[in-house]
Write a protein that holds these residues in place. Structure first.
Motif, PDB file in Angstrom:
ATOM      1  N   GLU A  80       2.901   1.970   3.113  1.00 56.72           N
ATOM      2  CA  GLU A  80       2.045   0.976   2.677  1.00 56.72           C
ATOM      3  C   GLU A  80       2.643  -0.132   1.627  1.00 56.72           C
ATOM      4  O   GLU A  80       2.472  -1.265   1.868  1.00 56.72           O
ATOM      5  N   THR A  81       3.366   0.284   0.607  1.00 59.28           N
ATOM      6  CA  THR A  81       3.972  -0.416  -0.366  1.00 59.28           C
ATOM      7  C   THR A  81       5.156  -1.154   0.109  1.00 59.28           C
ATOM      8  O   THR A  81       5.861  -1.895  -0.650  1.00 59.28           O
TER       9      THR A  81
ATOM     10  N   LEU B 297       1.683   6.192   7.539  1.00 59.65           N
ATOM     11  CA  LEU B 297       1.502   4.820   7.489  1.00 59.65           C
ATOM     12  C   LEU B 297       1.100   4.479   6.020  1.00 59.65           C
ATOM     13  O   LEU B 297       1.573   3.661   5.449  1.00 59.65           O
ATOM     14  N   ALA B 298       0.367   5.588   5.518  1.00 61.27           N
ATOM     15  CA  ALA B 298      -0.194   5.418   3.881  1.00 61.27           C
ATOM     16  C   ALA B 298       1.163   5.477   3.056  1.00 61.27           C
ATOM     17  O   ALA B 298       1.529   4.710   1.985  1.00 61.27           O
TER      18      ALA B 298
ATOM     19  N   VAL C 247       4.852  -4.066  12.597  1.00 63.59           N
ATOM     20  CA  VAL C 247       3.712  -4.121  11.677  1.00 63.59           C
ATOM     21  C   VAL C 247       4.395  -5.134  10.525  1.00 63.59           C
ATOM     22  O   VAL C 247       5.408  -4.842  10.074  1.00 63.59           O
TER      23      VAL C 247
ATOM     24  N   LEU D 147      -3.515  -0.023   7.053  1.00 60.31           N
ATOM     25  CA  LEU D 147      -2.874  -1.192   6.896  1.00 60.31           C
ATOM     26  C   LEU D 147      -3.553  -2.340   7.205  1.00 60.31           C
ATOM     27  O   LEU D 147      -3.264  -3.292   8.267  1.00 60.31           O
TER      28      LEU D 147
ATOM     29  N   ILE E  50      -3.458   1.755  12.382  1.00 59.88           N
ATOM     30  CA  ILE E  50      -2.622   0.930  11.644  1.00 59.88           C
ATOM     31  C   ILE E  50      -3.850   0.011  11.026  1.00 59.88           C
ATOM     32  O   ILE E  50      -3.716  -0.451   9.888  1.00 59.88           O
TER      33      ILE E  50
ATOM     34  N   PRO F  86       3.439  -6.714   3.648  1.00 58.85           N
ATOM     35  CA  PRO F  86       2.107  -6.826   3.021  1.00 58.85           C
ATOM     36  C   PRO F  86       2.303  -8.402   2.939  1.00 58.85           C
ATOM     37  O   PRO F  86       2.941  -9.117   2.652  1.00 58.85           O
TER      38      PRO F  86
ATOM     39  N   ARG G 154      -2.966  -6.386   8.470  1.00 56.32           N
ATOM     40  CA  ARG G 154      -1.408  -6.684   8.576  1.00 56.32           C
ATOM     41  C   ARG G 154      -1.318  -7.214  10.118  1.00 56.32           C
ATOM     42  O   ARG G 154      -1.922  -6.761  11.064  1.00 56.32           O
TER      43      ARG G 154
END
Length: 284
Positions: A161-162, A157-158, A230, A187, A183, A233, A190
């Protein structure tokens, strides 16, 4: 190209035919998929019992050959060799073959041998979940199953992230709460959609933030296969309808003030406004 489909009496040309099958509702099988399954020489499948039930429903009888990523190299080699003179349909237990399925080795071997590969469009749980979720769909990333181990799950997940896109995962019901917790940690803020039992009688798509969804699924343990989405951002957007759904669920087991506070915590929405809306919903 002719506008008319070939006769079902015409033999198929030798090669590999990738055939998508229903993810739940058997009515979602395409006419072209049925035609290929009727005219092929045999079907390579994950589970002969599952595919056998589908073919029986369609009134089709064909040789079934078990093939998945655990099959030995020699089994794949024999299957590829047979396609020089046989038409073989490749199916998965549900949905589109090779989606979250490392069967690409079979495709590459066919291409190396000069064997034609034909892919038929059809049902896919990831796309069905995306269209149902209402999350941004102009850009999305399908990332398959999250790892089982907690640290590995957080690391994946990290790493995502972007990425400015809606993320799509497959998940199992027993692991859903851990995935939602991860999550929420990696995140935060989200918006998440949980789409399950797609195309089936108890189809559900529930949206919210991790805390709210965890609370709901702790009280209502999920069943079935799950597509977990998900949002990208940016500030999460909770629609009025989504907020009402969360309030109704909370009011089923909480006092009005508690329900408003729980939904405010889960969504970031104003608690006083939610309290007023909760009173309206109770009066309806």
């Amino acid at each position: 190209m002719s506008d008319h489909p070939p006769s079902t009496q015409d033999p198929l040309l030798p090669g590999l035919y990738i055939v998508a099958t229903p993810i739940g509702n058997l009515g979602d099988i395409t006419l072209r998929a049925v035609d290929i399954l009727k005219r092929c020489d045999g079907v390579a499948c994950e589970d002969t019992r599952v595919t056998g039930k589908l073919l029986k429903h369609l009134g089709i009888s064909k040789p079934l050959w078990r093939y998945d990523d655990h099959s030995e190299h020699r089994d794949r080699a024999r299957l590829v060799e047979s396609m020089h003179h046989r038409a073989v349909a490749l199916v998965s237990d549900a949905g589109t073959p090779l989606v979250s399925d490392p069967g690409f080795r079979l495709i590459n071997d066919c291409r190396d041998e000069g064997i034609p590969v034909i892919s038929l469009p059809g049902p896919c749980a990831a796309i069905t979940g995306l269209t149902l979720s209402g999350l941004p769909n102009d850009r999305f990333l399908f990332a398959g199953f999250l790892p089982v181990k907690d640290k590995a799950r957080r690391d994946v997940l990290a790493g995502l992230e972007t990425i400015d896109a809606t993320l799509i995962f497959y998940e199992t019901a027993p692991r859903l709460l851990k995935a939602l917790a991860a999550i929420g940690t990696v995140l935060p803020d989200r918006e998440i959609a949980v789409a399950r039992e797609l195309t089936k009688l108890h189809e559900e798509c529930r949206r919210g933030l991790s805390h709210g969804l965890i609370a709901y699924y702790e009280a209502n343990p999920p069943k079935g296969e799950i597509v977990l989405l998900v949002g990208p951002p940016g500030a999460a957007h909770i629609s009025a309808d989504d907020a009402d759904d969360l309030l109704r669920d909370a009011l089923g087991s909480m006092k009005t003030s508690q329900a408003a506070a729980a939904v405010a915590k889960a969504t970031g929405l104003d608690r006083k406004a939610l309290y007023v809306r909760a009173m309206e919903l109770k009066g309806q």
